[in-house]
Design a protein around this motif. Structure first.
Motif: not given
Length: 281
Positions: A13-16, A79-81, A86-89, A123-130
């Motif tokens: 999970s995202n929380w984890c 934000g994750f929810t 979001i590409p978690l990789e 952080l969210i934006n950086e994960l979406k568009c590094p």
């Protein structure tokens, strides 16, 4: 660090993931524990206040930081929810690892809800568009160090950008042309008894009036009372923004204009307001 993020990617999970990341960040090594023990011993030798200072620095202060971190993790989890695509990789990248650590270091030193949400957006934006931008740390420092009032003042000064400066330049040119047109009218009237400059003068005066009225409506954003501040506090913030190269004094050299009264936002200031999302208002 990369190994730590591999462990995070195994969470279901995202929380984890977020809890694991925060645990990694807050983990103390042996050297730090030794330094803390030595510091506690030194504080304990201070008469009367030693115990209180020890509790403040190592207990109360630690709880505040942990609570701030926990609250940020909750905000980040939301934000994750809300961004399930979001590409978690990208969490496994070295760049995001460094960015995440930089953000958390600032999170534990701020109590501002708006700043925490801005950090979340980063952080969210950086994960979406590094981006791996070299200016990220500069922006993070500014977001962390600027007060809420300074950010608000900068936000409203976005109205005094390039177009505003261009309008002032245009207005000054029109005033020069108006003086010339009036002089030409006087000259023609004296020589020929008539003048054909009246329509030109009216056009120039109308354009000046349009610019003047537009700028008059904007002046409210340069008033301390708009921000519920006294004049000294307002200009203290203005000068701090100026020293950070976020505002520039375009009134310099104008007759009758005091320093820091006619400020314009810089391109750097505009980029800070847009960061991390270029479409952000």
């Amino acid at each position: 660090k990369i190994r730590s993020f591999v462990l995070v990617s195994d969470c279901s999970s995202n929380w984890c993931k977020l809890q694991t990341l925060s645990a990694i960040f807050m983990r103390n090594d042996n050297q730090k524990e030794v330094l803390i023990s030595v510091a506690k011993s030194l504080f304990s030798t201070i008469p009367y206040a030693g115990t209180a200072l020890t509790e403040l620095l190592f207990d109360y202060n630690g709880r505040i930081k942990q609570n701030r971190l926990n609250h940020f993790i909750e905000i980040l989890s939301e934000g994750f929810t809300q961004n399930s695509d979001i590409p978690l990789e990208n969490i496994k990248t070295e760049h995001f690892n460094d960015l995440f650590e930089s953000v958390l270091k600032r999170v534990v030193t701020t109590k501002s809800e708006s700043k925490l949400r801005r950090f979340k957006d980063i952080l969210i934006n950086e994960l979406k568009c590094p981006t791996e931008s070299e200016t990220v740390d500069i922006y993070l420092d500014l977001i962390n160090n600027l007060s809420e009032n300074e950010i608000l003042i900068l936000h409203h000064h976005r109205r005094f950008g390039k177009s505003y400066v261009q309008e002032i330049t245009r207005r000054d040119l029109l005033r020069e042309n108006l003086v010339k047109a009036i002089e030409n009218k006087k000259h023609d009237s004296k020589i020929f008894g008539i003048s054909n400059h009246d329509s030109q003068i009216r056009e120039i005066e109308n354009e000046i009036m349009i610019i003047k009225e537009k700028h008059r409506k904007l002046e409210i954003y340069r008033k301390p009372e708009f921000y519920d501040l006294d004049e000294s506090k307002y200009f203290f913030y203005i000068q701090r923004l100026y020293l950070q190269a976020l505002l520039i004094d375009i009134g310099v050299g104008r007759i009758g204009t005091e320093p820091f009264y006619i400020m314009s936002i810089t391109e750097f200031g505009t980029n800070l307001l847009k960061f991390p999302n270029e479409s952000e208002n």
